[in-house]
Design a protein around this motif. Structure first.
Motif, PDB file in Angstrom:
ATOM      1  N   THR A  66       0.845  -1.185   0.000  1.00  0.00           N
ATOM      2  CA  THR A  66       0.000   0.000   0.000  1.00  0.00           C
ATOM      3  C   THR A  66       0.880   1.234   0.000  1.00  0.00           C
ATOM      4  OG1 THR A  66      -1.721  -1.157   1.229  1.00  0.00           O
ATOM      5  CG2 THR A  66      -1.817   1.245   1.240  1.00  0.00           C
ATOM      6  N   THR A  67       0.628   2.147  -0.934  1.00  0.00           N
ATOM      7  CA  THR A  67       1.453   3.340  -1.034  1.00  0.00           C
ATOM      8  C   THR A  67       1.419   4.161   0.248  1.00  0.00           C
ATOM      9  OG1 THR A  67       1.998   5.251  -2.392  1.00  0.00           O
ATOM     10  CG2 THR A  67      -0.339   4.810  -2.059  1.00  0.00           C
ATOM     11  N   ILE A  68       2.524   4.837   0.555  1.00  0.00           N
ATOM     12  CA  ILE A  68       2.562   5.719   1.723  1.00  0.00           C
ATOM     13  C   ILE A  68       2.728   7.182   1.296  1.00  0.00           C
ATOM     14  CG2 ILE A  68       3.404   3.950   3.300  1.00  0.00           C
ATOM     15  CD1 ILE A  68       6.198   5.227   3.064  1.00  0.00           C
ATOM     16  N   ILE A  69       2.636   7.463  -0.013  1.00  0.00           N
ATOM     17  CA  ILE A  69       2.788   8.827  -0.497  1.00  0.00           C
ATOM     18  C   ILE A  69       1.720   9.128  -1.544  1.00  0.00           C
ATOM     19  CG2 ILE A  69       4.926  10.169  -0.517  1.00  0.00           C
ATOM     20  CD1 ILE A  69       6.264   7.996  -2.050  1.00  0.00           C
ATOM     21  N   THR A  70       1.049  10.272  -1.391  1.00  0.00           N
ATOM     22  CA  THR A  70       0.083  10.700  -2.400  1.00  0.00           C
ATOM     23  C   THR A  70       0.813  11.416  -3.527  1.00  0.00           C
ATOM     24  OG1 THR A  70      -1.682  10.905  -0.785  1.00  0.00           O
ATOM     25  CG2 THR A  70      -1.967  12.109  -2.843  1.00  0.00           C
ATOM     26  N   THR A  71       1.661  12.382  -3.171  1.00  0.00           N
ATOM     27  CA  THR A  71       2.451  13.092  -4.169  1.00  0.00           C
ATOM     28  C   THR A  71       3.764  12.334  -4.317  1.00  0.00           C
ATOM     29  OG1 THR A  71       1.431  15.161  -3.495  1.00  0.00           O
ATOM     30  CG2 THR A  71       3.436  15.317  -4.835  1.00  0.00           C
ATOM     31  N   LYS A  72       3.787  11.439  -5.263  1.00  0.00           N
ATOM     32  CA  LYS A  72       4.938  10.554  -5.446  1.00  0.00           C
ATOM     33  C   LYS A  72       6.108  11.292  -6.075  1.00  0.00           C
ATOM     34  CE  LYS A  72       1.749   6.772  -5.914  1.00  0.00           C
ATOM     35  NZ  LYS A  72       1.162   5.754  -6.754  1.00  0.00           N
ATOM     36  N   PRO A  73       7.337  10.901  -5.721  1.00  0.00           N
ATOM     37  CA  PRO A  73       8.498  11.519  -6.370  1.00  0.00           C
ATOM     38  C   PRO A  73       8.405  11.340  -7.882  1.00  0.00           C
ATOM     39  CG  PRO A  73       9.196  10.142  -4.532  1.00  0.00           C
ATOM     40  CD  PRO A  73       7.736   9.879  -4.750  1.00  0.00           C
ATOM     41  N   SER A  74       8.577  12.446  -8.604  1.00  0.00           N
ATOM     42  CA  SER A  74       8.486  12.425 -10.049  1.00  0.00           C
ATOM     43  C   SER A  74       9.642  13.244 -10.603  1.00  0.00           C
ATOM     44  CB  SER A  74       7.142  13.012 -10.504  1.00  0.00           C
ATOM     45  OG  SER A  74       7.048  12.991 -11.900  1.00  0.00           O
ATOM     46  N   ILE A  75      10.592  12.568 -11.220  1.00  0.00           N
ATOM     47  CA  ILE A  75      11.760  13.245 -11.773  1.00  0.00           C
ATOM     48  C   ILE A  75      11.456  13.623 -13.220  1.00  0.00           C
ATOM     49  CG2 ILE A  75      14.214  13.075 -12.306  1.00  0.00           C
ATOM     50  CD1 ILE A  75      14.481  11.116  -9.957  1.00  0.00           C
ATOM     51  N   ALA A  76      11.466  14.916 -13.477  1.00  0.00           N
ATOM     52  CA  ALA A  76      11.125  15.441 -14.803  1.00  0.00           C
ATOM     53  C   ALA A  76      12.182  15.071 -15.841  1.00  0.00           C
ATOM     54  CB  ALA A  76      10.972  16.956 -14.726  1.00  0.00           C
ATOM     55  N   SER A  77      11.794  15.117 -17.100  1.00  0.00           N
ATOM     56  CA  SER A  77      12.712  14.880 -18.214  1.00  0.00           C
ATOM     57  C   SER A  77      13.932  15.784 -18.089  1.00  0.00           C
ATOM     58  CB  SER A  77      11.982  15.154 -19.526  1.00  0.00           C
ATOM     59  OG  SER A  77      12.864  15.047 -20.620  1.00  0.00           O
TER      60      SER A  77
END
Length: 130
Positions: A66-77
């Motif tokens: 089960t995820t523990i983060i709503t705003t997940k780390p997202s590394i941009a291009s």
């Protein structure tokens, strides 16, 4: 804020997930961490050694699937990091005996290389130290 910890002298602890090589979408990547004692979760950082291009690369940390983060780390291009992603409801602990795993939910078209994901936590018992 965590006003009950305002006088805490201990630094947050880190749990590291390393995913070596060219990245791709998948679950349970890298090492599984078995939690030895109840933990309060704070945030997640994600860094890659070599940036990907076209679209972002999105990471997730799971507590027993089960995820523990709503705003997940997202590394941009073209970027190599996404830091300080706050965990959901940090007062809900990660229970002793839980298994923590890392996923890649989306990956850049030209994939990044070598991911280093850090989950910042503290033992729940530290909330009650006097």
């Amino acid at each position: 804020g965590f006003t009950t910890m305002k006088y805490c002298i201990h630094r947050a602890q880190s749990i590291e997930f390393i995913i070596a090589g060219t990245l791709g979408v998948g679950t349970d990547l890298g090492r599984t961490h078995n939690v030895k004692y109840d933990l309060v979760k704070f945030s997640v950082d994600a860094v890659v050694k070599t940036a990907g291009t076209t679209n972002s690369t999105d990471f997730d940390i799971n507590d027993d699937s089960t995820t523990i983060i709503t705003t997940k780390p997202s590394i941009a291009s073209g970027a190599t990091s996404d830091l300080n992603n706050v965990c959901d409801n940090p007062t809900t602990v990660i229970a002793a005996g839980s298994n923590l795993t890392a996923d890649i939910d989306a990956c850049s078209t030209t994939a990044p290389v070598d991911a280093y994901i850090t989950l910042w936590v503290a033992p729940e018992a530290w909330l009650y130290m006097e």
